[in-house]
Design an enzyme around this catalytic site. Structure first.
Site, PDB file in Angstrom:
ATOM      1  N   ARG A 175      42.883  54.068  42.938  1.00  0.00           N
ATOM      2  CA  ARG A 175      43.052  53.155  44.159  1.00  0.00           C
ATOM      3  C   ARG A 175      43.908  53.778  45.288  1.00  0.00           C
ATOM      4  O   ARG A 175      43.388  53.967  46.384  1.00  0.00           O
ATOM      5  CB  ARG A 175      43.687  52.161  43.821  1.00  0.00           C
ATOM      6  CG  ARG A 175      42.792  50.887  43.152  1.00  0.00           C
ATOM      7  CD  ARG A 175      41.821  51.107  42.073  1.00  0.00           C
ATOM      8  NE  ARG A 175      41.056  50.003  41.726  1.00  0.00           N
ATOM      9  CZ  ARG A 175      41.398  49.194  40.845  1.00  0.00           C
ATOM     10  NH1 ARG A 175      42.511  49.284  40.098  1.00  0.00           N
ATOM     11  NH2 ARG A 175      40.446  48.171  40.405  1.00  0.00           N
ATOM     12  N   ASP A 204      37.738  54.731  38.550  1.00  0.00           N
ATOM     13  CA  ASP A 204      37.927  53.371  39.242  1.00  0.00           C
ATOM     14  C   ASP A 204      37.083  53.131  40.368  1.00  0.00           C
ATOM     15  O   ASP A 204      36.287  54.429  40.721  1.00  0.00           O
ATOM     16  CB  ASP A 204      39.177  52.498  39.382  1.00  0.00           C
ATOM     17  CG  ASP A 204      39.100  51.147  38.954  1.00  0.00           C
ATOM     18  OD1 ASP A 204      38.342  50.450  39.394  1.00  0.00           O
ATOM     19  OD2 ASP A 204      40.077  50.697  37.917  1.00  0.00           O
ATOM     20  N   HIS A 278      33.968  48.721  37.034  1.00  0.00           N
ATOM     21  CA  HIS A 278      34.784  49.662  37.504  1.00  0.00           C
ATOM     22  C   HIS A 278      34.405  50.898  37.762  1.00  0.00           C
ATOM     23  O   HIS A 278      35.091  51.965  37.642  1.00  0.00           O
ATOM     24  CB  HIS A 278      36.455  49.719  37.022  1.00  0.00           C
ATOM     25  CG  HIS A 278      37.107  48.314  37.191  1.00  0.00           C
ATOM     26  ND1 HIS A 278      37.948  48.060  38.228  1.00  0.00           N
ATOM     27  CD2 HIS A 278      37.157  47.348  36.189  1.00  0.00           C
ATOM     28  CE1 HIS A 278      38.576  46.897  38.065  1.00  0.00           C
ATOM     29  NE2 HIS A 278      38.179  46.439  36.880  1.00  0.00           N
ATOM     30  N   ASP A 344      37.479  46.417  31.236  1.00  0.00           N
ATOM     31  CA  ASP A 344      38.101  45.036  31.785  1.00  0.00           C
ATOM     32  C   ASP A 344      37.150  44.773  33.081  1.00  0.00           C
ATOM     33  O   ASP A 344      36.355  45.465  33.791  1.00  0.00           O
ATOM     34  CB  ASP A 344      39.450  45.480  32.439  1.00  0.00           C
ATOM     35  CG  ASP A 344      39.483  46.581  33.358  1.00  0.00           C
ATOM     36  OD1 ASP A 344      38.618  47.693  33.153  1.00  0.00           O
ATOM     37  OD2 ASP A 344      40.093  46.521  34.341  1.00  0.00           O
ATOM     38  N   GLU A 345      37.203  43.339  33.319  1.00  0.00           N
ATOM     39  CA  GLU A 345      36.797  42.669  34.395  1.00  0.00           C
ATOM     40  C   GLU A 345      35.368  43.160  34.712  1.00  0.00           C
ATOM     41  O   GLU A 345      35.020  43.552  35.988  1.00  0.00           O
ATOM     42  CB  GLU A 345      37.478  43.211  35.510  1.00  0.00           C
ATOM     43  CG  GLU A 345      38.951  42.639  35.593  1.00  0.00           C
ATOM     44  CD  GLU A 345      40.118  42.866  36.623  1.00  0.00           C
ATOM     45  OE1 GLU A 345      40.940  42.060  37.114  1.00  0.00           O
ATOM     46  OE2 GLU A 345      40.070  44.033  37.285  1.00  0.00           O
ATOM     47  N   ASP A 438      52.729  46.103  39.366  1.00  0.00           N
ATOM     48  CA  ASP A 438      52.201  46.220  40.742  1.00  0.00           C
ATOM     49  C   ASP A 438      52.407  44.886  41.445  1.00  0.00           C
ATOM     50  O   ASP A 438      52.157  44.704  42.740  1.00  0.00           O
ATOM     51  CB  ASP A 438      50.851  46.334  40.516  1.00  0.00           C
ATOM     52  CG  ASP A 438      49.813  45.558  39.826  1.00  0.00           C
ATOM     53  OD1 ASP A 438      50.408  44.800  38.802  1.00  0.00           O
ATOM     54  OD2 ASP A 438      48.631  45.225  40.369  1.00  0.00           O
ATOM     55  N   TRP A 482      49.307  49.398  38.712  1.00  0.00           N
ATOM     56  CA  TRP A 482      47.760  49.415  39.523  1.00  0.00           C
ATOM     57  C   TRP A 482      48.246  49.781  41.032  1.00  0.00           C
ATOM     58  O   TRP A 482      49.326  49.324  41.566  1.00  0.00           O
ATOM     59  CB  TRP A 482      47.261  47.997  39.490  1.00  0.00           C
ATOM     60  CG  TRP A 482      47.066  47.805  38.089  1.00  0.00           C
ATOM     61  CD1 TRP A 482      47.665  46.849  37.379  1.00  0.00           C
ATOM     62  CD2 TRP A 482      45.758  48.348  37.323  1.00  0.00           C
ATOM     63  NE1 TRP A 482      46.972  46.876  36.022  1.00  0.00           N
ATOM     64  CE2 TRP A 482      45.829  47.687  36.003  1.00  0.00           C
ATOM     65  CE3 TRP A 482      44.981  49.180  37.478  1.00  0.00           C
ATOM     66  CZ2 TRP A 482      45.039  47.878  35.031  1.00  0.00           C
ATOM     67  CZ3 TRP A 482      43.873  49.387  36.426  1.00  0.00           C
ATOM     68  CH2 TRP A 482      44.217  48.770  35.284  1.00  0.00           C
TER      69      TRP A 482
HETATM   70  C1  ACM Z   1      43.225  44.781  34.396  1.00  0.00           C
HETATM   71  O1  ACM Z   1      44.330  44.447  35.236  1.00  0.00           O
HETATM   72  N1  ACM Z   1      41.980  44.728  35.278  1.00  0.00           N
HETATM   73  C2  ACM Z   1      43.232  45.504  33.076  1.00  0.00           C
END
Ligand code: ACM
Ligand code: ZN
Length: 634
Positions: A175, A204, A278, A344-345, A438, A482
């Site tokens: 990021r 990412d 991601h 993830d996500e 974060d 993050w």
């Molecule tokens: C995450 O915070 N998406 C692992």
């Protein structure tokens, strides 16, 4: 016979060290360790470090020599000298056959005549050195020579080893871009607190940061985005004709340098290649891996979820060929047994519309897109096994069925980790409410931009082994940094410390032996050490905690608290600055008629210590209404 005092409080140590050293002026803060050693006895007398002291490696071993050089590199800028390796030095490193100290434990004996660090493995010597370094006055961390400083420390007998094998810190370099030198600094700083895992979030949506020689566009294209500052998710996307000039990547040579640096600090490096979600930056580089239409520019931090594709197409065999190439190079480069595969996500909407993904689901008899993700993760596990590696993934990898030998990194609370551990999987606990460094660490209006809360006390109250979970399945935990709202390394430090120190203590000393009231005074001592080392950290623990709520009769009531035990809180409603002459908080406040702002400040011993917080009454009303809504929903 020696009596060991288990987990002496900082206060006890403070008094103990004063008692035995009063006439000799040992610095009173010299025994404020983080993490707190497991067993310690403070002895009388002191040891003084001079340029004549030498280091003796009693058990010939190149690693111990390297640790001696490390020790010298830490003390030389401030002391102006390095210790020579010699036969009869008075700092001795010794390996022992005694396995009771484990792979990382050590025994540190400081006597007037010298220092002996004994361990079963070199890593233990390294941790003994960390403890020794923390005993010296804060100035030992200075960048400039302290000509007339006397480097005295108290005599102690310490036996210490960690509670958890996995004591990690993650850094998201996608990021925002952090240079190789900054990454090394992060590793150096976490190792000083006996953390031993660096989780490197390398890819990412906003940048692919690792050179993959067989897929050069990943970094030629995927590592670069248009330059932007300002609030994440509220940025203008890259414009037509605009150049993608922000970013960077690590060559494989850079990575080798970081790995060597980490190994010298006994830090394992776990690379994360975050797939199948991601993956927007990878799709910009290799659009053929998308389901339908890959984005053409790397995301700058503008909203895109569900609109721009950022998932690899699971229907295409090319995706698996791509992953094979990536993982072959990653496996060859990183020595650790684990590779983190993300998981993830993952937005599954494109898979739902993609004819190839749907065909894959039919062919493999998969009921839904969760099972499609699980199919992908299973294949990643097989690929990794072929390369001699083990898979870690975020807890979403359990959805649709967990791969047989996967290790789960639980972040959406502990539940995913608990279920995985009960099913016989290894787990690393990183629940956001304790480990997401974060997030805000104090009153949001005076913190840099982010979302949600994780105070120092929340990090310190982390217990990676919840009741009823087989403890042997929990490898440990880690702090996750993050970087959506972390544009500089200085700010990364602000977010990492002191919460990372809290996690270090939980994971080394163990949650059963933590004590908040004895921890924060040590944190304050480490602020002084960090100042000397020019390491940034957050002082948010000094700021007031403001909790508005509505009473049963609908009146707004405001509770003020602090994380620390010994602060006074002063406030105003009359638009003047609060100080020690304005009202002192003693009970929940009600808002006087027509007041528009509440201002609050904390003091200690008559001096301001926290930031002045100014909140409009309308903001307090909004927060109270939100609290009510949450409570109402339960
Ligand atoms: C995450 O915070 N998406 C692992
Ligand atoms: Zn697809």
């Amino acid at each position: 016979m020696k009596t060991f005092l288990s987990i002496l409080s900082a206060a006890t140590l403070f008094i103990g060290s004063m008692a035995c050293t009063q006439q000799n002026e040992t610095p009173t803060n010299a025994l404020a360790f983080i993490p707190q050693p497991k067993e310690m006895q403070v002895l009388s007398d002191q040891f003084q470090l001079t340029r004549r002291a030498g280091i003796t490696i009693e058990t010939p071993n190149p690693e111990l020599e390297r640790i001696a050089h490390y020790f010298n590199s830490k003390i030389a800028p401030a002391t102006g000298f390095e210790l020579r390796l010699k036969q009869r030095g008075n700092i001795r490193f010794k390996l022992t056959d005694d396995t009771s100290l484990g792979a990382e434990g050590y025994h540190l004996l400081v006597k007037h005549s010298g220092v002996t660090i004994t361990a079963h493995q070199p890593a233990g010597i390294f941790y003994g050195v960390q403890t020794l370094l923390q005993m010296f006055p804060p100035e030992i961390r200075g960048k400039e020579e302290q000509k007339n400083k006397v480097w005295k420390i108290a005599c102690v007998d310490i036996t210490d080893k960690p509670q958890f094998a996995w004591r990690g810190m993650m850094l998201d370099v996608s990021r925002h871009w952090f240079t190789k030198e900054e990454v090394k600094k992060y590793i150096d700083e976490l190792a000083e607190y006996k953390m031993n895992v660096f989780h490197w979030h390398l890819t990412d949506d906003q940048g692919w940061r690792l050179e993959i020689k067989s897929l050069p566009r990943l970094t030629e294209v995927g590592a670069w985005r248009a330059p932007r500052v300002g609030q994440w998710w509220h940025r203008e996307p890259q414009q037509p004709g605009e150049e993608a000039t922000y970013g960077g990547f690590y060559t494989q040579e850079d990575v080798k340098e970081v790995l060597a640096y980490a190994a010298e600090r006994y830090v394992r490096v776990i690379p994360e290649i975050d797939v199948p979600g991601h993956s927007l930056a990878a799709l910009v580089a290799y659009p053929e891996l998308a389901c339908m239409k890959a984005p053409t520019t790397v995301n700058v931090g503008n909203k895109f979820y569900g609109e721009d594709e950022n998932t690899l197409c699971i229907g295409k065999e090319e995706t698996f060929e791509f992953m094979d190439k990536v993982l072959t190079e990653v496996a060859a480069l990183f020595p650790d047994e684990y590779i983190h595969i993300g998981g993830d996500e993952c937005f599954k909407g494109f898979w739902h519309k993609c004819p190839r993904c749907q065909a894959r689901m039919r062919a493999e008899n998969l009921k839904n897109e969760n099972e499609l993700q699980s199919y992908f993760i299973h294949r990643m596990e097989s690929l990794l096994k072929e390369k001699g590696k083990k898979l870690i993934g975020w807890d979403e990898i359990s959805e649709g069925g967990l791969a047989p030998d996967a290790t789960v990194m639980s972040w959406r609370g502990m539940e995913g980790g608990i279920q995985a551990a009960k099913a016989g999987h290894h787990v690393i606990m990183t629940p956001a409410e304790h480990c997401y460094i974060d997030l805000w660490q104090g009153e949001p209006s005076v913190e840099p931009d982010t979302y949600s809360m994780c105070r120092l006390k929340d990090s310190y109250s982390f217990n990676p082994v919840p009741e009823g979970v087989p403890a042997e399945m929990i490898l440990g935990g880690q702090g996750n940094l993050w970087a959506e709202s972390v544009p500089t390394f200085r700010h990364a430090e602000y977010m990492a410390w002191p919460r990372g120190w809290a996690l270090a203590e939980v994971l080394w000393t163990g949650p059963e032996q933590t004590n908040w009231d004895k921890f924060w005074p040590r944190v304050e001592q480490h602020f002084v050490r960090a100042n000397a080392a020019q390491i940034n950290y957050a002082r948010s623990m000094y700021n007031a905690i403001i909790t508005p709520s509505y009473t049963a009769d609908g009146t707004l009531e405001i509770k003020l608290e602090t994380e620390l035990g010994n602060l006074d809180i002063y406030y105003t409603f009359d638009n003047t600055d609060p100080d020690a002459f304005t009202p002192k908080y003693s009970e929940p406040l009600r808002v006087p008629k027509d007041a528009t702002w509440l201002r609050v400040v904390t003091y200690r011993d008559g001096k301001p210590i926290g930031k002045v917080i100014t909140l409009p009454i309308t903001e307090l009303e909004k927060r109270a209404a939100n609290t009510r809504r949450v409570v109402g929903n339960l």
